[in-house]
Scaffold this active site. Structure first.
Site, PDB file in Angstrom:
ATOM      1  N   LYS A  65       0.845  -1.209   0.000  1.00  0.00           N
ATOM      2  CA  LYS A  65       0.000   0.000   0.000  1.00  0.00           C
ATOM      3  C   LYS A  65       0.876   1.253   0.000  1.00  0.00           C
ATOM      4  CE  LYS A  65      -4.112   1.711   2.497  1.00  0.00           C
ATOM      5  NZ  LYS A  65      -5.063   1.406   3.580  1.00  0.00           N
ATOM      6  N   SER A 140      -9.893   1.506   2.466  1.00  0.00           N
ATOM      7  CA  SER A 140      -8.943   2.300   1.707  1.00  0.00           C
ATOM      8  C   SER A 140      -7.840   1.473   1.036  1.00  0.00           C
ATOM      9  CB  SER A 140      -8.291   3.337   2.614  1.00  0.00           C
ATOM     10  OG  SER A 140      -7.518   2.716   3.623  1.00  0.00           O
ATOM     11  N   SER A 164     -10.514  -1.028   6.555  1.00  0.00           N
ATOM     12  CA  SER A 164      -9.859  -0.724   5.281  1.00  0.00           C
ATOM     13  C   SER A 164      -9.130  -1.886   4.599  1.00  0.00           C
ATOM     14  CB  SER A 164      -8.860   0.426   5.463  1.00  0.00           C
ATOM     15  OG  SER A 164      -9.541   1.636   5.531  1.00  0.00           O
TER      16      SER A 164
END
Lengths: 478, 98
Positions: A65, A140, A164
């Site tokens: 990420k 996310s 997330s």
């Protein structure tokens, strides 16, 4: 090859049918091929990092990420304010994976600064769901989920502050694991809400999650909140007997007063799933929890996370680092940098966070949210004395179409849509695994267990995964 | 009472500007958030509950108190990668004193 499980890739690497360069090149080619359509990555690596090691993950490609620091590699947080930022140090999770010989394929797109659940607010554009391009993947950890669902990589690293990792994993038909708070070091993770933030893994099986967790977990002197080592290999305990393990589900979370057809099918999928769980030996009870308490989960999360985010991101001024916009003086520079650098959603969250922290509001807003957090966690800790975990559908719906939902902080009182936050409030390990399809889109169920018993949550999820039949699925089989 | 002026003041303190339409959305959000928080405030004896700031008690050992050790992790050249302007060994930053 990159759509295989880690064990299968390991075998091919060990018997020299493929090399780690072959795997990297295949993953990179797929990443590039799907990039315009799905937008999983902010950065796709040009060349393979060379590390000499001998672990389960040596030569295995993965995604990371883009809110996790990588020395010398662009790390943007998917925000314009950091669009050119190149860290000067490695996050602990990245260092551990590098030392284990795992091969970074790319940095994955997130909702800006990890605040959001749609995959639509990253500065490089929206991330599309690999099962239906007209739908969101959620967030996310959007690109981390889509890169795994597309079969580009066998696992990606994400972060989870409210849901997330688990929500995009559920929308994408893959497995998402949020470990116990502090189990994986947060050193080098861009902080969103420090009392809730957790680094975790998205993969196509619970077993693969356990291999990655065995590498990345552990105490870190650079993160004071990291837990002492638990000295348990999760992959060695993944097949332990689960007969007699006790789970509960929350009666109030499964109410469907409006008669919504999609929700009805999700609840039906859940009941079929727990029937299978009972067949393999789980004891599953229905438990009733004060509905009014459950309805405080989202507002309390909203207040706490916005407050912590406001404070954590006050360093993004453009003065010391970041995308500075020139101005006539230092105030003008900061004002212009932050005005242009943050999207509307982020600004709204910061304003809410700042308001609840003001002296005159702090007690009735911020501290009351922290008080209700304790009430919720106390209730679940009490239940966890009798039960090994709770099980519920991961989400209240299938992945929304782009024109169906916004990421505004609404007065949505749906308990089922917000229960994953309980995992962050109490620091509990929590996993979402695929449990079938509704309207041709994947749905998932989640298991959340006692804090620090990560191995047990993975063990229980693995046993259930074995009988559900959705392990290892990819949206695009080549 | 929250109005646009109050929100504008908050945004200014946070060092950014917002558009008019953005304030309208924010006002609606505040309306919802404050109603929800009022509900929390009405929970019986909520004020007697000890606020929770972390998920559980942290297990800190003595090692977090340590001697200072010199550790120059970031060398000048690698730092320059994020620097807009520099001269010799000095980084140029915006003028902060009028």
């Amino acid at each position: 090859m990159t759509e295989l499980f880690i064990d299968d890739m390991r075998k091919e690497l060990d018997n020299k049918s493929v090399t780690s360069s072959d795997l990297f090149n295949e993953a990179r080619d797929k990443a590039l091929k799907y990039q315009d359509e799905y937008n999983s990555f902010v950065t796709i690596m040009d060349k393979k990092e060379e590390m000499d090691s001998n672990t389960k993950l040596s030569g295995i490609p993965y995604g990371l990420k883009d809110n996790i620091s990588t020395k010398g590699i662009l790390t943007t947080g998917s925000s314009n304010i950091l669009k050119d930022y190149i860290p000067v140090y490695d996050a602990t999770v990245y260092r551990k994976l590098k030392e284990a010989g795992a091969v970074l394929v790319g940095k994955t797109v997130l909702d800006e600064l990890a605040m959001g659940g749609t995959g639509t607010t990253g500065h490089t554009g929206i991330v599309r769901n690999p099962w239906d391009k007209d739908r969101m993947i959620g967030g996310s950890s959007s690109g981390s989920a889509s890169s795994v669902a597309l079969g580009i990589v066998p696992f990606s690293i994400g972060s989870d502050t409210g849901d997330s990792i688990r929500k995009p994993a559920s929308y994408g038909g893959v497995v998402g694991f949020k470990p116990t708070y502090g189990r994986v070091s947060r050193y080098g993770l861009f902080a969103f809400a420090s009392s809730l933030d957790t680094v975790g893994v998205i993969a196509r099986s619970t077993r693969d999650i356990s291999y990655v967790m065995d590498i990345i977990k552990g105490h870190d002197d650079r993160d004071m909140t990291s837990l002492p080592d638990d000295n348990i290999l999760y992959s060695d305990n993944i097949n332990n007997e689960i007969k007699g393990k006790k789970l509960f589900y929350i009666k109030e979370a499964l109410e469907n007063k409006s008669g919504n057809k999609e929700l009805e099918q999700i609840i039906d999928n859940f009941y079929k799933t727990i029937d299978k769980a009972r067949e393999i030996g789980f004891i599953i009870d229905e438990v009733s929890i004060d509905k009014e308490l459950l309805e405080t989960i989202y507002p309390a999360y909203n207040v706490i996370s916005c407050a912590e985010a406001t404070s954590n991101n006050s360093n993004l001024t453009g003065i010391c680092f970041g995308n500075r916009i020139d101005g006539k003086d230092i105030n003008d520079i900061m004002m212009k940098t932050r005005t242009e650098g943050f999207s509307e959603l982020i600004k709204r969250r910061f304003v809410i966070g700042s308001y609840v922290l003001q002296k005159e509001n702090q007690d009735k807003l911020f501290l009351n949210a922290c008080r209700v957090r304790r009430l919720i966690v106390d209730r679940f800790n009490e239940l966890f004395k009798e039960y090994d975990g709770y099980i519920l559908p991961s989400t209240e719906r299938i992945a929304p179409r782009f024109n169906e939902a916004s990421d505004k902080l609404g007065d949505d009182y749906l308990i089922l849509g917000n229960h994953l936050i309980i995992g962050n409030f109490g620091g509990y390990p929590s996993i979402s695994i695929p449990s079938g399809f509704v309207n041709n889109m994947p749905v998932g169920i989640s298991i959340t267990g006692r804090a620090k018993e990560d191995y047990l949550v993975l063990n229980m999820a693995n046993k259930l995964e074995e009988v559900l039949g959705y392990k290892g699925q990819v949206s695009k089989s080549e | 009472m929250i109005d646009k002026n109050k929100l504008n003041d908050l945004a200014n303190r946070l060092m950014f500007k917002m558009e008019d339409g953005e304030y309208d959305t924010l006002l609606r959000e505040f309306d919802i958030t404050l109603k929800q928080m009022e509900f929390i405030g009405n929970i019986k004896d909520i004020e007697k509950v000890n606020p929770m700031f972390y998920p559980f008690d942290l297990e800190l050992d003595d090692s977090y108190l340590r001697e200072d050790t010199f550790n120059n992790e970031i060398d000048f050249n690698s730092m320059l990668i994020n620097v807009k302007d520099y001269e010799g060994s000095k980084v140029k930053v915006p003028k902060v004193v009028e």
